[in-house]
Design a protein around this motif. Sequence first.
Motif, mmCIF file in Angstrom:
data_model
loop_
_atom_site.group_PDB
_atom_site.id
_atom_site.type_symbol
_atom_site.label_atom_id
_atom_site.label_comp_id
_atom_site.label_asym_id
_atom_site.label_seq_id
_atom_site.Cartn_x
_atom_site.Cartn_y
_atom_site.Cartn_z
ATOM 1 N N PHE A 195 0.822 -1.205 0.000
ATOM 2 C CA PHE A 195 0.000 0.000 0.000
ATOM 3 C C PHE A 195 0.858 1.257 0.000
ATOM 4 N N SER A 196 0.450 2.249 -0.800
ATOM 5 C CA SER A 196 1.106 3.556 -0.800
ATOM 6 C C SER A 196 0.067 4.571 -1.269
ATOM 7 N N TYR A 197 -0.347 5.456 -0.376
ATOM 8 C CA TYR A 197 -1.458 6.365 -0.654
ATOM 9 C C TYR A 197 -1.070 7.372 -1.726
ATOM 10 N N CYS A 198 -1.804 7.375 -2.842
ATOM 11 C CA CYS A 198 -1.379 8.108 -4.026
ATOM 12 C C CYS A 198 -2.573 8.777 -4.705
ATOM 13 N N THR A 199 -2.750 10.065 -4.473
ATOM 14 C CA THR A 199 -3.849 10.804 -5.100
ATOM 15 C C THR A 199 -3.682 10.866 -6.615
#
Length: 367
Positions: A195-199
């Motif tokens: 997981f890697s939060y990426c807008t």
Amino acid sequence: MKAFALAAALIVAPLSAHASSDMPTAAPAAEGLSAEKLDAMSAAIKAGQFQQITSVLVARHGKLVFEAYYDDGKPDGGPEARRNTRSATKTVTAMLAGAAIARGALPSVQAPIKTYLKGRLPAANPDPRKDKVTVEDLLTMSSIAECDDDNSFSRGNEERMYLIEDWVGFYLDLPVRGFPEWMPRPEASPYGRSFSYCTAGVVTLGQVVQNAVGKPLPTFADEALFKPLGIEAPHWQMSPLGLAMGGGGLGLRGRDLLKLGQLYANGGQWNGKQVLPADFIKASVTPHANARENTDYGYLIWLQTFPGPDGAGHKAWVMSGSGGQKVAIVPDLDLVAVITTTNFGVRQPHAISEKLIAEHILAAVEK
């Protein structure tokens, strides 16, 4: 006037012209909630114990039982205000991907995004692994791009995207993410995804959906999602190149947000019509990546557990945006709660909203 009296007055206010699409209402006690505890919550909010909460809405068993606006009377407040949902918008983009799949515009979540971005080859950092990124990779915040909004050093950090005009090009140009030995690779991570939060990835997903359906994202959203739910005049933020911002900032009323949450609670149905496929909703709320301790991630929706007053944990599906914007769907209680705030400059705004949900809204459930 007591806080709950205010809420009750708003509940029985005349419905819109699209009343058939509005949720039915009921007294809290009729649906197993304590009016006194909800009134105590309202008093605590008014006393500033939760900083700047602007609205709270609660539905139980598909009925609106509590609705209060703590900025009513202000020019940009009250029930008709379009709330800046921030990153709760991302869940709406996931819904639109599901709607595109239902219409056959996208074959499945396994579709490579490259197919729908022809002519948009990366100008920087070409890599054959990037050609294999799928819709599901973007839905689960686990694509191979080096993109982390929680890391100010990340090349893909959201704030860097806003400095250029081509936001999709920004994502496509990102290098492949590295995994030093102290970071688990996808194959060694829970559910096989890192997981890697990426807008920027969600913005790109919006472009993919738009290209797949062959119409602007707001037009498709109205047709496939908002009009069936009676949601009117949503306010989209736009990129410098005119792409609707699928990653944040969508303006919706509190009742609109409640409807979107109820749509998930109903397995994609609204007023007997299947607006989103039931299997897509089921997949959306299935864990696909571990986001952090005790919190998993579905299709652009957070999967977490709230403590209950009886000591039991209640699993919830949560649309979430900065400042503590929340749409929490609690399936075992058949409850949906909406919280909007202006807690943008305070510490731990998400914890504030989660405390309100756990210690007041869930604590009001009596049966």
